[in-house]
Scaffold this motif. Structure first.
Motif, PDB file in Angstrom:
ATOM      1  N   LEU A   3       0.834  -1.190   0.000  1.00  0.00           N
ATOM      2  CA  LEU A   3       0.000   0.000   0.000  1.00  0.00           C
ATOM      3  C   LEU A   3       0.870   1.242   0.000  1.00  0.00           C
ATOM      4  O   LEU A   3       1.902   1.290   0.672  1.00  0.00           O
ATOM      5  CB  LEU A   3      -0.901   0.026   1.243  1.00  0.00           C
ATOM      6  CG  LEU A   3      -1.796  -1.185   1.476  1.00  0.00           C
ATOM      7  CD1 LEU A   3      -2.496  -1.072   2.818  1.00  0.00           C
ATOM      8  CD2 LEU A   3      -2.823  -1.317   0.364  1.00  0.00           C
ATOM      9  N   SER A  20      -5.196   9.432  -0.555  1.00  0.00           N
ATOM     10  CA  SER A  20      -5.344   8.270  -1.413  1.00  0.00           C
ATOM     11  C   SER A  20      -4.414   7.164  -0.936  1.00  0.00           C
ATOM     12  O   SER A  20      -3.345   7.432  -0.372  1.00  0.00           O
ATOM     13  CB  SER A  20      -5.007   8.620  -2.867  1.00  0.00           C
ATOM     14  OG  SER A  20      -5.855   9.635  -3.362  1.00  0.00           O
ATOM     15  N   CYS A  21      -4.822   5.942  -1.198  1.00  0.00           N
ATOM     16  CA  CYS A  21      -4.010   4.782  -0.838  1.00  0.00           C
ATOM     17  C   CYS A  21      -4.100   3.798  -1.982  1.00  0.00           C
ATOM     18  O   CYS A  21      -5.164   3.219  -2.224  1.00  0.00           O
ATOM     19  CB  CYS A  21      -4.538   4.177   0.457  1.00  0.00           C
ATOM     20  SG  CYS A  21      -3.706   2.671   0.974  1.00  0.00           S
ATOM     21  N   ALA A  22      -3.003   3.620  -2.672  1.00  0.00           N
ATOM     22  CA  ALA A  22      -2.970   2.735  -3.832  1.00  0.00           C
ATOM     23  C   ALA A  22      -2.530   1.343  -3.413  1.00  0.00           C
ATOM     24  O   ALA A  22      -1.487   1.184  -2.768  1.00  0.00           O
ATOM     25  CB  ALA A  22      -2.026   3.310  -4.875  1.00  0.00           C
ATOM     26  N   ARG A  70     -13.757   3.776  -1.912  1.00  0.00           N
ATOM     27  CA  ARG A  70     -12.790   2.985  -2.667  1.00  0.00           C
ATOM     28  C   ARG A  70     -13.188   2.974  -4.128  1.00  0.00           C
ATOM     29  O   ARG A  70     -14.361   3.025  -4.470  1.00  0.00           O
ATOM     30  CB  ARG A  70     -12.700   1.551  -2.140  1.00  0.00           C
ATOM     31  CG  ARG A  70     -13.942   0.723  -2.321  1.00  0.00           C
ATOM     32  CD  ARG A  70     -13.848  -0.614  -1.628  1.00  0.00           C
ATOM     33  NE  ARG A  70     -15.057  -1.400  -1.816  1.00  0.00           N
ATOM     34  CZ  ARG A  70     -15.409  -2.409  -1.024  1.00  0.00           C
ATOM     35  NH1 ARG A  70     -14.633  -2.763  -0.017  1.00  0.00           N
ATOM     36  NH2 ARG A  70     -16.515  -3.083  -1.275  1.00  0.00           N
ATOM     37  N   LYS A  74      -9.562   1.188  -9.877  1.00  0.00           N
ATOM     38  CA  LYS A  74      -8.210   1.722  -9.761  1.00  0.00           C
ATOM     39  C   LYS A  74      -7.478   1.185  -8.543  1.00  0.00           C
ATOM     40  O   LYS A  74      -6.345   1.574  -8.277  1.00  0.00           O
ATOM     41  CB  LYS A  74      -8.248   3.245  -9.708  1.00  0.00           C
ATOM     42  CG  LYS A  74      -8.755   3.883 -10.991  1.00  0.00           C
ATOM     43  CD  LYS A  74      -8.685   5.398 -10.905  1.00  0.00           C
ATOM     44  CE  LYS A  74      -9.144   6.039 -12.206  1.00  0.00           C
ATOM     45  NZ  LYS A  74      -9.097   7.525 -12.126  1.00  0.00           N
ATOM     46  N   THR A  76      -7.862   1.688  -5.397  1.00  0.00           N
ATOM     47  CA  THR A  76      -7.463   2.799  -4.556  1.00  0.00           C
ATOM     48  C   THR A  76      -8.489   3.050  -3.462  1.00  0.00           C
ATOM     49  O   THR A  76      -9.684   2.981  -3.701  1.00  0.00           O
ATOM     50  CB  THR A  76      -7.298   4.078  -5.400  1.00  0.00           C
ATOM     51  OG1 THR A  76      -6.367   3.835  -6.458  1.00  0.00           O
ATOM     52  CG2 THR A  76      -6.776   5.221  -4.549  1.00  0.00           C
ATOM     53  N   TYR A  78      -9.704   5.894  -0.575  1.00  0.00           N
ATOM     54  CA  TYR A  78      -9.655   7.331  -0.366  1.00  0.00           C
ATOM     55  C   TYR A  78     -10.165   7.698   1.024  1.00  0.00           C
ATOM     56  O   TYR A  78     -10.968   6.989   1.622  1.00  0.00           O
ATOM     57  CB  TYR A  78     -10.527   8.053  -1.397  1.00  0.00           C
ATOM     58  CG  TYR A  78     -10.139   7.802  -2.828  1.00  0.00           C
ATOM     59  CD1 TYR A  78     -10.847   6.871  -3.608  1.00  0.00           C
ATOM     60  CD2 TYR A  78      -9.087   8.478  -3.416  1.00  0.00           C
ATOM     61  CE1 TYR A  78     -10.502   6.639  -4.923  1.00  0.00           C
ATOM     62  CE2 TYR A  78      -8.737   8.245  -4.744  1.00  0.00           C
ATOM     63  CZ  TYR A  78      -9.450   7.334  -5.481  1.00  0.00           C
ATOM     64  OH  TYR A  78      -9.106   7.102  -6.791  1.00  0.00           O
ATOM     65  N   CYS A  94      -3.097   4.089   5.841  1.00  0.00           N
ATOM     66  CA  CYS A  94      -4.127   3.205   5.332  1.00  0.00           C
ATOM     67  C   CYS A  94      -3.719   1.765   5.647  1.00  0.00           C
ATOM     68  O   CYS A  94      -2.530   1.463   5.787  1.00  0.00           O
ATOM     69  CB  CYS A  94      -4.342   3.382   3.832  1.00  0.00           C
ATOM     70  SG  CYS A  94      -2.863   3.144   2.817  1.00  0.00           S
TER      71      CYS A  94
END
Length: 122
Positions: A3, A20-22, A70, A74, A76, A78, A94
């Motif tokens: 993450l 944001s957290c990818a 979420r 993507k 991701t 949020y 996150c």
């Protein structure tokens, strides 16, 4: 799961930020997700969570101001933060967990992002 959290910054009270957290290649519907924060000299605390099914959960002090969401396409997660207050200042993390049952307990989460600093000035 790896993450990466980003979006923090220095802002004045009353404004908004979106964190944001990818996630690395995994759809978030497979995980319970959460945002936590840790202010200087304080323990890490739960801020917002989303179960695998999409149910949301919030710390009382952020209800009505923060929204967790979420984007599965993507991959991701949020955290929309509105009406920020100085007491929201913290490093925000996150986290996700693949177990079936949702929890807001930090120790329950196995995968964590590196944290992003949010500083709110008065």
């Amino acid at each position: 799961v790896q993450l990466q959290a980003f979006g923090g910054g220095l802002v004045q009270a009353g404004v908004s930020l979106r964190l944001s957290c990818a996630a690395s290649g995994r759809t978030l519907v497979m995980y319970n997700s959460g945002w936590f924060r840790q202010a200087p000299g304080k323990e890490r605390e739960f801020v917002a969570g989303m179960s695998r099914s999409g149910s949301t959960d919030y710390l009382d002090s952020v209800k009505g101001r923060f929204t967790i969401a979420r984007d599965n396409a993507k991959i991701t997660l949020y955290l929309q933060m509105n009406s920020l207050k100085p007491e929201d200042t913290a490093v925000y993390y996150c986290a996700v967990d693949g177990r079936i049952r949702y929890s807001r307990v930090a120790d329950y989460y196995d995968y964590w992002g590196q944290g992003t600093l949010v500083t709110v000035s008065s």
